[in-house]
Design a protein around this motif. Structure first.
Motif, PDB file in Angstrom:
ATOM      1  N   VAL A  34       0.840  -1.192   0.000  1.00 39.52           N
ATOM      2  CA  VAL A  34       0.000   0.000   0.000  1.00 39.52           C
ATOM      3  C   VAL A  34       0.881   1.251   0.000  1.00 39.52           C
ATOM      4  O   VAL A  34       0.563   2.246  -0.655  1.00 39.52           O
ATOM      5  N   GLN A  35       1.995   1.194   0.688  1.00 39.91           N
ATOM      6  CA  GLN A  35       2.939   2.310   0.701  1.00 39.91           C
ATOM      7  C   GLN A  35       3.454   2.589  -0.713  1.00 39.91           C
ATOM      8  O   GLN A  35       3.452   3.725  -1.180  1.00 39.91           O
ATOM      9  N   LEU A  70       2.859   5.800  -3.414  1.00 41.25           N
ATOM     10  CA  LEU A  70       3.873   6.573  -4.142  1.00 41.25           C
ATOM     11  C   LEU A  70       3.531   6.639  -5.624  1.00 41.25           C
ATOM     12  O   LEU A  70       3.646   7.699  -6.248  1.00 41.25           O
ATOM     13  N   ILE A  71       3.086   5.515  -6.184  1.00 39.76           N
ATOM     14  CA  ILE A  71       2.689   5.500  -7.593  1.00 39.76           C
ATOM     15  C   ILE A  71       1.511   6.430  -7.822  1.00 39.76           C
ATOM     16  O   ILE A  71       1.503   7.238  -8.755  1.00 39.76           O
ATOM     17  N   LYS A  72       0.507   6.344  -6.963  1.00 36.93           N
ATOM     18  CA  LYS A  72      -0.698   7.167  -7.112  1.00 36.93           C
ATOM     19  C   LYS A  72      -0.355   8.657  -7.021  1.00 36.93           C
ATOM     20  O   LYS A  72      -0.913   9.467  -7.754  1.00 36.93           O
ATOM     21  N   ASP A 104       4.699  17.636   2.022  1.00 37.80           N
ATOM     22  CA  ASP A 104       3.346  17.467   2.561  1.00 37.80           C
ATOM     23  C   ASP A 104       3.333  16.225   3.446  1.00 37.80           C
ATOM     24  O   ASP A 104       3.092  15.119   2.965  1.00 37.80           O
ATOM     25  N   PRO A 105       3.577  16.399   4.738  1.00 39.00           N
ATOM     26  CA  PRO A 105       3.713  15.257   5.642  1.00 39.00           C
ATOM     27  C   PRO A 105       2.487  14.339   5.725  1.00 39.00           C
ATOM     28  O   PRO A 105       2.607  13.187   6.118  1.00 39.00           O
ATOM     29  N   ASP A 106       1.316  14.828   5.354  1.00 41.01           N
ATOM     30  CA  ASP A 106       0.095  14.020   5.458  1.00 41.01           C
ATOM     31  C   ASP A 106      -0.297  13.329   4.147  1.00 41.01           C
ATOM     32  O   ASP A 106      -1.199  12.491   4.136  1.00 41.01           O
ATOM     33  N   LEU A 107       0.360  13.683   3.048  1.00 37.60           N
ATOM     34  CA  LEU A 107      -0.088  13.219   1.732  1.00 37.60           C
ATOM     35  C   LEU A 107      -0.041  11.698   1.581  1.00 37.60           C
ATOM     36  O   LEU A 107      -0.980  11.100   1.048  1.00 37.60           O
ATOM     37  N   ILE A 108       1.005  11.064   2.032  1.00 39.18           N
ATOM     38  CA  ILE A 108       1.109   9.613   1.859  1.00 39.18           C
ATOM     39  C   ILE A 108       0.008   8.902   2.640  1.00 39.18           C
ATOM     40  O   ILE A 108      -0.652   8.010   2.111  1.00 39.18           O
ATOM     41  N   LYS A 153      -7.374   2.511   0.075  1.00 38.88           N
ATOM     42  CA  LYS A 153      -8.101   1.509   0.853  1.00 38.88           C
ATOM     43  C   LYS A 153      -9.612   1.678   0.736  1.00 38.88           C
ATOM     44  O   LYS A 153     -10.356   0.708   0.855  1.00 38.88           O
ATOM     45  N   GLU A 154     -10.068   2.907   0.502  1.00 41.29           N
ATOM     46  CA  GLU A 154     -11.509   3.161   0.407  1.00 41.29           C
ATOM     47  C   GLU A 154     -12.041   3.075  -1.019  1.00 41.29           C
ATOM     48  O   GLU A 154     -13.247   3.130  -1.224  1.00 41.29           O
TER      49      GLU A 154
END
Length: 112
Positions: free
Chosen positions: A4-5, A9-11, A49-53, A61-62
């Protein structure tokens, strides 16, 4: 969680115009198969952007087109066998409501 990590990164590269492949990386496949490049890109994203990942992980996941999850309970007893190999031994899996279980093949093991 590693898959998922890497998918995140790809997304980010594909969907976010503020990010592109790092210099010297020719494809998203190259990025995720090069641990050092992926780690550096992750650090670069976190610096901007610390929250982006984490947000991207949640989106993945959703997204029912990307991830399918069971809506039903998996509690029960299952026989695991490969009918392709007629001489293959079967094993027995029991999943309990409390999250434990038993796996029996030649020997047995408790699951938690």
């Amino acid at each position: 969680d590693e898959k998922v990590q890497l998918a995140s990164l790809i997304k980010i590269i594909v969907d976010n115009p503020n990010y592109e492949l790092p210099e010297g990386v020719n494809s998203t496949l190259d990025l995720v198969t090069d641990e050092e490049a992926a780690q550096q890109f992750e650090e670069d994203v976190n610096a901007q952007d610390p929250d982006l990942i984490e947000q991207t992980k949640t989106e993945i996941k959703e997204d029912e087109d990307l991830v399918t999850g069971s809506k039903e309970s998996l509690v029960g007893e299952y026989i695991i066998n490969s009918p392709r190999y007629y001489a293959n031994t079967a094993s027995h899996l029991t999943l309990n409501e409390n999250g434990t279980g038993q796996y029996h093949a030649v020997t047995g093991s408790s699951l938690t």
